[in-house]
Design an enzyme around this catalytic site. Structure first.
Site, PDB file in Angstrom:
ATOM      1  CG  ASP B 120      -0.206   0.202   2.497  1.00  9.50           C
ATOM      2  OD1 ASP B 120      -0.863   0.507   3.497  1.00  9.50           O
ATOM      3  OD2 ASP B 120       1.032   0.079   2.519  1.00  9.50           O
ATOM      4  N   GLY B 122       1.106   3.853   2.107  1.00  8.40           N
ATOM      5  CA  GLY B 122       1.502   4.507   3.348  1.00  8.40           C
ATOM      6  C   GLY B 122       0.498   5.558   3.760  1.00  8.40           C
ATOM      7  N   GLY B 123      -0.417   5.870   2.857  1.00  9.98           N
ATOM      8  CA  GLY B 123      -1.395   6.919   3.118  1.00  9.98           C
ATOM      9  C   GLY B 123      -2.272   6.641   4.313  1.00  9.98           C
ATOM     10  CG  PHE B 124      -5.233   3.277   6.291  1.00  5.50           C
ATOM     11  CD1 PHE B 124      -4.875   2.305   7.220  1.00  5.50           C
ATOM     12  CD2 PHE B 124      -6.500   3.854   6.385  1.00  5.50           C
ATOM     13  CE1 PHE B 124      -5.756   1.914   8.209  1.00  5.50           C
ATOM     14  CE2 PHE B 124      -7.385   3.462   7.374  1.00  5.50           C
ATOM     15  CZ  PHE B 124      -7.013   2.491   8.299  1.00  5.50           C
ATOM     16  CG  ASP B 174      -5.406   6.706  -0.907  1.00  2.00           C
ATOM     17  OD1 ASP B 174      -6.391   5.977  -0.677  1.00  2.00           O
ATOM     18  OD2 ASP B 174      -4.319   6.578  -0.287  1.00  2.00           O
ATOM     19  CD  GLN B 217      -9.974   7.440  -1.085  1.00  2.00           C
ATOM     20  OE1 GLN B 217     -10.962   7.485  -0.355  1.00  2.00           O
ATOM     21  NE2 GLN B 217      -8.912   6.722  -0.800  1.00  2.00           N
ATOM     22  N   GLY B 244     -11.326   4.213   0.996  1.00  2.00           N
ATOM     23  CA  GLY B 244     -12.119   5.115   1.809  1.00  2.00           C
ATOM     24  C   GLY B 244     -13.282   4.452   2.506  1.00  2.00           C
ATOM     25  CG  ASP B 294      -5.906  -5.296   2.527  1.00  2.00           C
ATOM     26  OD1 ASP B 294      -5.341  -4.896   3.579  1.00  2.00           O
ATOM     27  OD2 ASP B 294      -6.674  -4.565   1.858  1.00  2.00           O
ATOM     28  CB  CYS B 332     -10.302 -26.955   9.480  1.00  2.00           C
ATOM     29  SG  CYS B 332      -8.908 -25.954   8.945  1.00  2.00           S
ATOM     30  CB  CYS B 334      -5.271 -25.705   8.604  1.00  2.42           C
ATOM     31  SG  CYS B 334      -5.566 -25.569  10.383  1.00  2.42           S
ATOM     32  CB  CYS B 337      -7.810 -28.421  12.163  1.00  4.92           C
ATOM     33  SG  CYS B 337      -8.464 -26.824  12.692  1.00  4.92           S
ATOM     34  CG  HIS B 362      -7.712 -22.510  12.174  1.00  2.00           C
ATOM     35  ND1 HIS B 362      -8.308 -23.632  11.631  1.00  2.00           N
ATOM     36  CD2 HIS B 362      -8.718 -21.637  12.426  1.00  2.00           C
ATOM     37  CE1 HIS B 362      -9.620 -23.440  11.573  1.00  2.00           C
ATOM     38  NE2 HIS B 362      -9.902 -22.244  12.050  1.00  2.00           N
TER      39      HIS B 362
END
Lengths: 450, 417
Positions: B120, B122-124, B174, B217, B244, B294, B332, B334, B337, B362
């Site tokens: 990303d 870095g804005g957020f 942004d 945005q 946003g 994400d 599951c 994984c 589990c 998991h």
């Protein structure tokens, strides 16, 4: 279990194999060797996938009542023993009383009880409760209940004598319950030798414990920081004289490479492998050399320390490659040397095990920020094959959990490889060469390049 | 688990990697192949071809903020079938810094991750983590939390750092405004984000290796969003993110902005909905036409002992699990589990960090498996059925279905009775 020794040299250690381990008798462990130290069955920081990047791990997993005791009810309801509970497969389970990596508060043991410290606080164990725990844990082998609170300096002779008496009494009671318990059929018991730093008490404890029908012996109250190596060697040598040759000796609470070497020479067969974990918690990577296949320094006549003053040898070649960084340790060692004591690596008591040793590098140090080499050149562990010092440095500086995982993998690999090298050295009469390598230069090949 | 890696392997077979090279050599480091489209909703299943490997969408991207996924090795991550994960420009830009990472052969080299990375801008973080930040046309001015130095994060600086990191997908810088803010600031931020997009495009040194995504945005204002969409889709970028949102806004507003955005985004380019990771949100937003997601939630909540399951979550550290000898999810596959019980993990939390790692594994497996099942149902033409089954499993009864989800799904022809 059966101890088959292939070499025994007085004052130079024993070499062999501990066979027929486990209830099926299928496992074996080479000696001198170490157990696999765990927290509740997990090698610290590692899950099965990360653990299995390591090969040739010891076949014996160590768990401790200090982790397990608080889960007694759960295990009793589970019924199938700790091994199944923890998802452990194909390993021998050894149950000790305390966690060697975490010294606990003292002053709580009584004539009839010893205390362990779980996550919720102190848990008091009578022999009855101790044995109930063993029945529910269902280990392959365990140490008998013992009172080992003698490691603090200034422990009175009276207190030391009490620890020997109590431990023998606990052993007799444990054995009684053991012999009458069907659940513990086929399970082995180790007796525990106490005696603090008093020679006569050590001999007495060894002699008396040897009279009992135990499969082997734990040597307690000798842990790192409780005394200097010279005294430890003296006491171990005296004790082992009282013990039968054909039963293994497990030394508790000692893990530093120099101490391991000295104790092997004094007759110890087994150690607990908590040292890699301690180094990991400091953000350090074990890097000391133990390769004895070629020894160029031999020709160059490198000065190495005697057993009395090993750090003076260590000063010349330090893992971090800089005397300045170790000035604290060096000064401390020199002070102590002057006063006649030898304190290795600045440890003054077991509670202060967080101090870095000369067998490791501090990856938080700025010098590693842009060092793109592996932790140790030629180390085949997952961490060294896949990652660089700069990355480990970054993970430590940013407090990332992966640092612990990667360091634990490397430190475990390095430590167990050291034990392999030790056995090889004993087999090939190269113990002196190994000692020079490990003690004479604390840094091994890594810092020759620095 | 085998299912995921198999499918992943499918997309990465030799013939696919040959066509991968062919596709990518056409001067673009990204190609999107729409494999299937749901005939009922707006959902799509695609193959997203990126420089390091192909990615099956819809995809959930785990977040490895500081060049590591908390406590998990890259081998473990690969073993779970992850094809793309995130790194944070703000954090890595501060420590260890772009120069060092460049020396280490980019973020891929530094963390030894062989598959795809998305960074990303870095804005957020500027706005959410840093106290004294001031936004001007130039960029975002803030004080470094490590040495107090004043730093300006401009579009050029952000892209420069991301160029050094070498991620497969980079996000534009942004002008981020909280979704709860209203008024002229929202409009200002939207227009500025367009101008910053142009500056980011101009600043990208590696357009043939690194994909720059735009971020739509406009807050919760439909008109502003439409303006932004209109403008940004005129730029030649390989993909679009919907930004946003996923702040503190009402879910009723949230889904309307998502579906409005996907209505106006091109079909042949991937749509990345940022910061969304709760299972219900993922399923609904796939139905609304999103491809990539994400969120830190699954990995963060794992460290607190919260295991994600098809019926919600399970707080392993709670007393009720002390004697529960079944795995977290009996179905599951994984590693956690397959090997361990709730009771063991409950106990392990008192002794060792390994407990956190078990749950993290998991939770990542849960998220990736969910996305895999979603994709398969789209390919098989039964996504609406999948949605209904999913909702039934997740909520004890119909009146517990979140209202916004019911509305959102109704809007794409999936009524939930």
């Amino acid at each position: 279990m059966k101890l088959e020794l292939s070499r025994v040299v007085q004052g130079r250690g024993r070499l062999g194999v501990l066979k027929e381990l486990g209830k099926t008798g299928q496992h074996s462990l080479e000696v001198p060797g170490c157990l696999l130290h765990t927290h509740l069955g997990a090698v610290p920081h590692l899950t099965r996938d990360t653990l299995h990047t390591l090969s040739n791990l010891p076949s014996v997993t160590q768990v401790t009542l200090s982790n397990i005791a608080e889960h007694q009810e759960v295990l009793e309801e589970f019924k199938d023993g700790f091994r199944r509970f923890a998802g452990l497969h194909n390993t021998v389970l050894y149950c000790s009383l305390h966690d060697p990596a975490t010294p606990c508060p003292t002053g709580y043991n009584t004539t009839k009880t010893v205390s362990v410290w779980g996550s919720g606080g102190r848990i008091e164990l009578t022999v009855a409760k101790f044995m109930a725990l063993q029945k529910t844990v269902q280990p392959d082998w365990y140490q008998s209940m013992a009172d080992g609170e003698t490691w603090q300096s200034g422990t009175s002779r009276k207190r030391v004598r009490k620890s020997v008496d109590r431990t023998l009494a606990h052993l007799d009671e444990c054995l009684l319950v053991h012999q009458n318990s069907q659940e513990l059929e086929g399970v082995e018991v180790f007796g525990v030798v106490e005696g603090g730093d008093i020679l006569e008490e050590r001999v007495r404890s060894g002699r008396e414990t040897a009279k009992r029908p135990v499969a082997g012996f734990c040597l307690d109250g000798l842990q790192t920081g409780s005394m200097d190596q010279a005294l430890r060697t003296q006491l171990i040598t005296a004790v082992t004289k009282e013990l039968p040759e054909d039963k293994p000796r497990l030394l508790q609470g000692v893990g530093r490479p120099d101490e391991v070497l000295a104790c092997v020479e004094a007759g110890v067969d087994l150690f607990e492998s908590f040292f890699p974990f301690q180094a990991t918690e400091r953000g350090c990577a074990l890097c000391f050399g133990f390769d004895v296949s070629s020894d160029p320094e031999l020709a160059a006549g490198v000065k190495f320390g005697t057993r009395q003053h090993p750090v003076s040898g260590g000063v010349r070649r330090l893992c971090a490659g800089s005397l300045v960084e170790f000035s604290g340790v060096v000064e401390l060692a020199e002070e102590k040397t002057a006063s006649g004591e030898t304190r290795q690596n600045g440890d003054s008591n077991p509670a202060d095990q967080s101090r870095m040793t000369s067998f490791e590098i501090d990856l938080k140090d700025k010098r590693h920020r842009d060092d793109f080499r592996p932790l140790v050149e030629g180390c085949g562990c997952y961490c060294c094959v896949n990652h660089q010092r700069a990355y480990l440095h970054h993970l430590l500086v940013t407090n990332e959990l992966l640092a612990g995982v990667l360091l634990m993998i490397h430190n475990t690999a390095h430590y167990h490889a050291f034990f392999r090298a030790l056995r090889e050295a004993l087999a090939n009469d190269k113990l002196d060469v190994l000692k020079r390598r490990v003690l004479g230069e604390g840094g091994g090949q890594t810092e020759r390049n620095e | 688990m085998a299912a995921i890696t198999e499918r992943g392997a499918d997309v990465n077979t030799l013939e696919n990697s040959m066509s991968l090279k062919k596709t990518l050599s056409a001067a673009s480091p990204l190609a999107l192949r729409v494999v299937a489209e749901c005939s009922v909703t707006k959902a799509r299943a695609c193959d997203l071809i990126l420089p390091h490997c192909a990615v099956s969408t819809p995809v959930f991207m785990p977040v490895g903020t500081q060049g590591t996924l908390k406590g998990i090795t890259v081998d473990q991550l690969e073993g779970l079938g992850c094809q793309i994960c995130l790194g944070n420009t703000y954090h890595l830009g501060m420590r260890p810094g772009p120069d060092l990472i460049e020396k280490a052969n980019g973020l891929h080299g530094f963390m030894n991750w062989k598959r795809n990375l998305l960074t990303d801008s870095g804005g957020f973080q500027m706005v959410s983590l840093v106290e004294l930040s001031e936004v001007t046309e130039e960029g975002v001015k803030f004080k470094s939390p490590y040495d107090g130095e004043e730093i300006l994060l401009s579009p050029e600086k952000s892209i420069s750092i991301q160029n050094s990191l070498g991620s497969d997908i980079m996000m534009q810088l942004d002008d981020v405004v909280s979704s709860t803010v209203t008024g002229p600031r929202v409009e200002e931020a939207m227009h500025r984000s367009i101008r910053w997009l142009d500056r980011c495009i101009a600043a990208n040194k590696n357009p043939d290796k690194q994909n720059l995504f735009a971020i739509i945005q406009g807050g919760l204002n439909a008109e502003l969003r439409k303006v932004c969409l209109e403008e940004m889709t005129q730029r030649d970028v390989p993909g679009f993110a919907i930004g946003g949102l996923s702040g503190g806004e009402e879910k009723d507003d949230f889904w309307r902005m998502v579906t409005l955005s996907t209505d106006h985004l091109p079909r042949e380019k991937p749509r990345y909905l940022m910061g969304v990771g709760y299972a219900v949100d993922l399923v609904v937003c796939v139905a609304l036409g999103c491809d990539m997601f994400d969120c830190v939630f699954p990995t963060r909540t794992a460290r607190f002992g919260s295991a994600l399951v098809p019926w919600g979550s399970l707080q392993v550290k709670q007393k009720q699990y002390a004697k529960d000898f079944q795995p977290i999810d009996p179905e599951c596959q994984c590693p956690t589990c397959r090997q361990h019980s709730r009771a063991y993990l409950h106990a392990l939390f008192k002794s060792d960090t390994a407990a956190m790692h078990h749950i993290t594994i998991h939770n990542i497996a849960y998220q990736l498996t969910l996305m895999c099942s979603v994709r398969q149902s789209i390919v098989d033409g039964c996504f609406p059925e999948f949605i209904r089954t999913f909702m039934k499993r997740m909520f004890p009864s119909r009146d517990q279905y979140p209202g916004w989800a019911v509305d959102a799904l109704a809007s794409v022809n999936v009524p939930l009775e």
